[in-house]
Design an enzyme around this catalytic site. Sequence first.
Site, PDB file in Angstrom:
ATOM      1  CB  ALA A  19      61.986 -29.810  62.705  1.00 40.67           C
ATOM      2  CE1 TYR A  57      66.644 -32.913  58.701  1.00 41.84           C
ATOM      3  CE2 TYR A  57      65.706 -35.118  58.703  1.00 41.84           C
ATOM      4  CZ  TYR A  57      66.507 -34.161  58.119  1.00 41.84           C
ATOM      5  OH  TYR A  57      67.182 -34.454  56.954  1.00 41.84           O
ATOM      6  CE  LYS A 113      55.810 -20.215  57.629  1.00 38.87           C
ATOM      7  NZ  LYS A 113      56.163 -19.752  58.995  1.00 38.87           N
ATOM      8  CB  ALA A 146      59.372 -27.322  64.049  1.00 40.82           C
ATOM      9  CE  LYS A 197      59.087 -17.015  57.998  1.00 40.23           C
ATOM     10  NZ  LYS A 197      59.757 -17.982  58.890  1.00 40.23           N
ATOM     11  CB  THR A 254      61.374 -15.369  61.476  1.00 36.75           C
ATOM     12  OG1 THR A 254      60.192 -16.166  61.392  1.00 36.75           O
ATOM     13  CG2 THR A 254      62.480 -16.088  60.757  1.00 36.75           C
ATOM     14  NE  ARG A 261      65.128 -24.449  59.161  1.00 30.78           N
ATOM     15  CZ  ARG A 261      63.961 -25.063  59.292  1.00 30.78           C
ATOM     16  NH1 ARG A 261      63.785 -25.952  60.245  1.00 30.78           N
ATOM     17  NH2 ARG A 261      62.956 -24.786  58.493  1.00 30.78           N
ATOM     18  CG  ASN A 262      65.734 -18.416  57.246  1.00 28.63           C
ATOM     19  OD1 ASN A 262      66.261 -18.610  56.164  1.00 28.63           O
ATOM     20  ND2 ASN A 262      64.629 -19.071  57.607  1.00 28.63           N
ATOM     21  CD  GLU A 287      62.448 -23.389  52.249  1.00 26.00           C
ATOM     22  OE1 GLU A 287      63.032 -23.035  51.201  1.00 26.00           O
ATOM     23  OE2 GLU A 287      61.734 -24.407  52.311  1.00 26.00           O
TER      24      GLU A 287
END
Length: 339
Positions: A19, A57, A113, A146, A197, A254, A261-262, A287
């Site tokens: 993405a 994606y 990242k 994204a 982060k 974030t 996602r996190n 990540e």
Amino acid sequence: MSALPISSLNRIGVVGGGAWGTALALAALRAGRETLLWAREPAVVEAMSIRRENRDYLPGVPLPDALRVTGDLADLSGCDAVLLVSPAQHARSVTARMAPILKPGAPVVVCAKGIELDSHALMSEAVAASLPAGNPVAILSGPTFAAEVARGLPTAVTLACADQDLGTALVAALGSRTFRPYRSDDVVGSQIGGAVKNVLAIACGVVEGRRLGDNARAALITRGLAEITRLALALGGRAETLMGLSGLGDLTLTCSSLQSRNMSLGAALGEGKALAEILAVRRSVAEGVYTAAAVVGLAGKVGVDMPICAAVDAILNRGAGLDETIDGLLSRPFRGEGV
């Protein structure tokens, strides 16, 4: 002096067909650059080339005919600059594969990242180790979802480069009305904010999933920023960088939206789901899962206390229970806010 004059940065290669890579390719196109996007998976290359959509994606975003897509890294040989968007733990190996075909002097802009798990190296260090000496490294980081970048919604980022002239050239090459890079020469600080982060976002997700409230999330973001700043300063970064887009900006975004996602992974953990169960149904990489252990290892090397990151690592990698870990953080001794 920069490796390439501003006028030379016209052909942009993007390495990574997820993405974020697709969104950055669209941003480069909007900036007026000739853009080539490389993806590893043949099915993704085919879908983007023929159906003009990255259905796996980035579904629902049409890809202009002007965006070229390839599955052959050798096609990057004609690019004046390359945006590296591979997942952080694969950045070194992907760079090693593309290093022999890079145009001499072409900068590599790291857009992933994270911190390398085995070596605890920053992305700039891992990538530079695999590049010829004449290909400089820059960092692109900041508060970016994204899907919003892909749709052309207003976005601002940090573009960090030790070479001021090259940084200016890259800003001019990639910037547009809705994608606005701000130049920095703090390569270290800009990476620490973007990497840590993701770990803190998992913690904020746990707060969300456990219904601990907005006060707790605000406290976690603030104390998390203190952890980021301590680590960045210990590694030679500057505190003011962490007050900018790649620090406070990225952390706020974030840790405040389940688009992350996190954060969404942390929320699922907080609701009682197992990590393996969460990861099994995801295609995109969170990540922070890998960065948590790397951050704790790096912090240990330089003697920096990062209790929130250590708590996330304990939950993800050391079998610690959520409630006991939360209790451990809430039982820490009181201290001055500035330490």
